[in-house]
Design a protein around this motif. Structure first.
Motif, mmCIF file in Angstrom:
data_model
loop_
_atom_site.group_PDB
_atom_site.id
_atom_site.type_symbol
_atom_site.label_atom_id
_atom_site.label_comp_id
_atom_site.label_asym_id
_atom_site.label_seq_id
_atom_site.Cartn_x
_atom_site.Cartn_y
_atom_site.Cartn_z
ATOM 1 N N THR A 9 -1.753 -2.888 3.304
ATOM 2 C CA THR A 9 -1.453 -2.150 4.702
ATOM 3 C C THR A 9 -2.292 -3.033 5.590
ATOM 4 O OG1 THR A 9 -1.581 -0.058 3.689
ATOM 5 C CG2 THR A 9 -2.044 -0.207 6.056
ATOM 6 N N LEU A 10 -3.537 -3.563 5.013
ATOM 7 C CA LEU A 10 -4.067 -4.382 6.136
ATOM 8 C C LEU A 10 -3.668 -5.827 6.605
ATOM 9 C CD1 LEU A 10 -6.854 -5.319 7.870
ATOM 10 C CD2 LEU A 10 -7.816 -6.174 5.889
ATOM 11 N N GLN A 11 -2.813 -6.170 5.144
ATOM 12 C CA GLN A 11 -2.019 -7.300 5.527
ATOM 13 C C GLN A 11 -0.838 -7.219 6.326
ATOM 14 O OE1 GLN A 11 -0.261 -8.698 1.779
ATOM 15 N NE2 GLN A 11 -0.472 -10.874 2.476
ATOM 16 N N ILE A 12 -0.222 -6.334 6.148
ATOM 17 C CA ILE A 12 0.976 -5.936 6.987
ATOM 18 C C ILE A 12 0.495 -5.673 8.436
ATOM 19 C CG2 ILE A 12 2.964 -4.349 7.387
ATOM 20 C CD1 ILE A 12 2.802 -3.772 4.467
ATOM 21 N N VAL A 13 -0.676 -4.804 8.851
ATOM 22 C CA VAL A 13 -0.805 -4.547 10.220
ATOM 23 C C VAL A 13 -1.332 -6.059 10.761
ATOM 24 C CG1 VAL A 13 -2.588 -3.536 11.492
ATOM 25 C CG2 VAL A 13 -1.421 -2.140 9.661
ATOM 26 N N SER A 14 -2.208 -6.605 10.082
ATOM 27 C CA SER A 14 -2.724 -7.940 10.436
ATOM 28 C C SER A 14 -1.674 -8.802 11.024
ATOM 29 C CB SER A 14 -3.589 -8.662 9.772
ATOM 30 O OG SER A 14 -3.217 -9.105 8.581
ATOM 31 N N ARG A 15 -0.552 -9.247 10.006
ATOM 32 C CA ARG A 15 0.523 -10.012 10.330
ATOM 33 C C ARG A 15 1.186 -9.482 11.622
ATOM 34 N NH1 ARG A 15 3.129 -11.862 4.651
ATOM 35 N NH2 ARG A 15 1.317 -13.129 3.981
ATOM 36 N N THR A 16 1.509 -8.172 11.749
ATOM 37 C CA THR A 16 2.259 -7.686 12.630
ATOM 38 C C THR A 16 1.635 -7.670 14.100
ATOM 39 O OG1 THR A 16 3.288 -6.396 10.973
ATOM 40 C CG2 THR A 16 3.753 -5.916 13.303
ATOM 41 N N LEU A 17 0.397 -7.652 14.129
ATOM 42 C CA LEU A 17 -0.224 -7.307 15.586
ATOM 43 C C LEU A 17 -1.290 -8.415 15.827
ATOM 44 C CD1 LEU A 17 -1.084 -3.419 15.091
ATOM 45 C CD2 LEU A 17 0.814 -4.510 16.307
ATOM 46 N N PHE A 18 -1.526 -8.796 14.752
ATOM 47 C CA PHE A 18 -2.678 -10.150 14.991
ATOM 48 C C PHE A 18 -2.389 -11.251 14.380
ATOM 49 C CE2 PHE A 18 -4.679 -5.740 14.637
ATOM 50 C CZ PHE A 18 -5.053 -5.513 15.828
ATOM 51 N N THR A 19 -3.457 -12.164 14.041
ATOM 52 C CA THR A 19 -3.350 -13.300 13.034
ATOM 53 C C THR A 19 -3.537 -12.759 11.418
ATOM 54 O OG1 THR A 19 -4.200 -14.576 14.965
ATOM 55 C CG2 THR A 19 -4.227 -15.502 12.402
ATOM 56 N N ALA A 20 -2.868 -13.253 10.722
ATOM 57 C CA ALA A 20 -2.832 -12.751 9.209
ATOM 58 C C ALA A 20 -4.278 -13.010 8.822
ATOM 59 C CB ALA A 20 -1.918 -13.561 8.571
ATOM 60 N N VAL A 21 -4.761 -11.813 7.979
ATOM 61 C CA VAL A 21 -6.042 -12.114 7.298
ATOM 62 C C VAL A 21 -5.788 -12.818 6.119
ATOM 63 C CG1 VAL A 21 -7.939 -10.803 6.443
ATOM 64 C CG2 VAL A 21 -6.798 -10.130 8.176
ATOM 65 N N GLY A 22 -6.423 -13.994 5.697
ATOM 66 C CA GLY A 22 -6.114 -14.817 4.913
ATOM 67 C C GLY A 22 -6.373 -14.227 3.151
ATOM 68 N N TRP A 23 -7.454 -13.487 3.189
ATOM 69 C CA TRP A 23 -7.718 -13.171 1.830
ATOM 70 C C TRP A 23 -6.806 -11.848 1.475
ATOM 71 C CZ3 TRP A 23 -9.343 -8.010 2.027
ATOM 72 C CH2 TRP A 23 -9.893 -7.624 3.186
ATOM 73 N N THR A 24 -6.238 -11.291 1.942
ATOM 74 C CA THR A 24 -5.632 -10.184 1.520
ATOM 75 C C THR A 24 -4.461 -10.402 0.560
ATOM 76 O OG1 THR A 24 -4.027 -10.282 3.517
ATOM 77 C CG2 THR A 24 -5.963 -8.657 3.932
ATOM 78 N N GLU A 25 -3.732 -11.461 0.662
ATOM 79 C CA GLU A 25 -2.694 -11.642 -0.409
ATOM 80 C C GLU A 25 -3.675 -11.950 -1.786
ATOM 81 O OE1 GLU A 25 -0.770 -13.986 -3.063
ATOM 82 O OE2 GLU A 25 -2.030 -14.910 -2.051
ATOM 83 N N GLU A 26 -4.705 -12.637 -1.689
ATOM 84 C CA GLU A 26 -5.312 -13.013 -2.969
ATOM 85 C C GLU A 26 -5.936 -11.635 -3.506
ATOM 86 O OE1 GLU A 26 -9.317 -15.576 -3.265
ATOM 87 O OE2 GLU A 26 -7.635 -16.778 -3.200
ATOM 88 N N VAL A 27 -6.780 -10.874 -2.866
ATOM 89 C CA VAL A 27 -7.207 -9.649 -3.209
ATOM 90 C C VAL A 27 -5.923 -8.726 -3.879
ATOM 91 C CG1 VAL A 27 -8.420 -7.606 -2.666
ATOM 92 C CG2 VAL A 27 -9.121 -9.966 -1.961
ATOM 93 N N ALA A 28 -4.943 -8.641 -3.145
ATOM 94 C CA ALA A 28 -3.690 -7.764 -3.829
ATOM 95 C C ALA A 28 -3.366 -8.353 -4.995
ATOM 96 C CB ALA A 28 -2.748 -7.872 -2.789
ATOM 97 N N ARG A 29 -3.237 -9.772 -5.179
ATOM 98 C CA ARG A 29 -2.921 -10.089 -6.566
ATOM 99 C C ARG A 29 -3.752 -9.860 -7.581
ATOM 100 N NH1 ARG A 29 -3.456 -15.610 -6.439
ATOM 101 N NH2 ARG A 29 -2.871 -15.578 -4.479
#
Length: 150
Positions: A9-29
């Motif tokens: 959710t943080l990844q989606i919100v940050s990509r949509t509204l702000f600059t993407a948070v880089g570590w979210t994809e790695e943590v999700a994996r």
């Protein structure tokens, strides 16, 4: 699972509204890997892994019990080997760091021997129950394979 949902959710919100948070994809994996291995222990405990049982079901009670004991002992041996191999793999990869968090990959790979040890424990319990209960256990299945009450 809640952490995985939160991170995605943080990844989606940050990509949509702000600059993407880089570590979210790695943590999700990494969370998905841990969830997969830990869920496999639950499936193993409840007897939910794929099994072809029509031959064993056609055997007389005593032979069915021996076949189930043999199958559980093979699974136990495999899980014990996976504990050792998983631990060695963890050690070999200990120098490796994740790309964005710089987290030691030892923590990611630790789930392999942990989940294998849990499944080995469940296999040991199943083997003991099959031996102690006799042919009745071969007909009804072990108590670790039962669903929890609703």
């Amino acid at each position: 699972m809640a952490a995985l949902i939160g991170v995605i959710t943080l990844q989606i919100v940050s990509r949509t509204l702000f600059t993407a948070v880089g570590w979210t994809e790695e943590v999700a994996r990494f969370l998905l890997v841990w969830i997969t291995f830990l869920a496999s222990t639950l499936a193993f405990q409840r007897g939910r892994h794929i099994a072809v049982t029509f031959v064993v079901d056609a055997l007389p009670a005593r032979l069915a019990q021996l076949a189930r004991i043999a199958a559980v002992l093979v699974a136990l041996g495999f899980m014990l080997a996976l504990v050792v191999i998983g631990y060695r793999y963890m050690q070999v990869q200990s120098f490796q760091r994740s790309a964005s968090l710089r987290l030691s990959m030892t923590y990611v790979y630790a789930v392999i021997p942990i989940s294998a040890a849990i499944m080995a424990w469940y296999a040991l319990i199943d083997a003991i129950e099959l031996i102690v209960k006799g042919p009745q256990a071969a007909d009804t299945g072990s108590s670790t394979a039962e669903e929890p009450p609703p």
